[in-house]
Design a protein around this motif. Sequence first.
Motif: not given
Length: 204
Positions: A92-101, A159-175
């Motif tokens: 899961q951590l690797k997947a987040i890095k891949e999205y960001k990359k 509890f919370k963690v800070e190293d997570t993100y939100t995005f628009n999935p269809l805008k990403f898919l369009n890209g």
Amino acid sequence: MSIWKSFLHDKKTLNENKKVDVLIIGGGLSGLLTAYYLKDKNLNISILEARTIGSGVTKNTTAKITYLQERIYSRISSFLGQETSKVYLNSQLKAIKEYKKIIEKENIDCDFIKTPSYVFSNTKKEIKKLNKEINFLKKEGIKIEESPLPINTKYYSSFKVEDTYTFNPLKFLNGIYDIIKDKINIYENTTVYDVKKKNNKFIC
């Protein structure tokens, strides 16, 4: 009804027999990202989507890119052991890095924002279970902050963690679609009903 707006693109349906090196069934995030990783491998690749691109699970997904999923890690540990939980967490951590990359490399405008993620209990009996999740994540080096929820609601622990993100999935898919559309055949309104293996080849 999805809150994400679909994007416009050329619709093409497969109406003939076709031989390919790689067939990807499904035109959501998983399907298009698979094509993205294969686009420069000099392969004949097609995507078959039963409806339209991004119209299934992707259209109805949340905006979260997070490794927190309720109490998934303590549950996996209970059934399959802590090492298996660790493998899943790392995936899961690797997947987040891949999205960001990908988003940064391809300059995809998809409202990608770093956003904290929360897990909380809404009953007293869940507190002990939530603590197991916290202990596992801390042991694996995840920075945990035991923090109140940012909304006014009844809960007993969070509890919370800070190293997570939100995005628009269809805008990403369009890209992603715009990147792969000239290299990969994408067919919509093309349903796969069956897959059979014959002479070491797969036939749909």
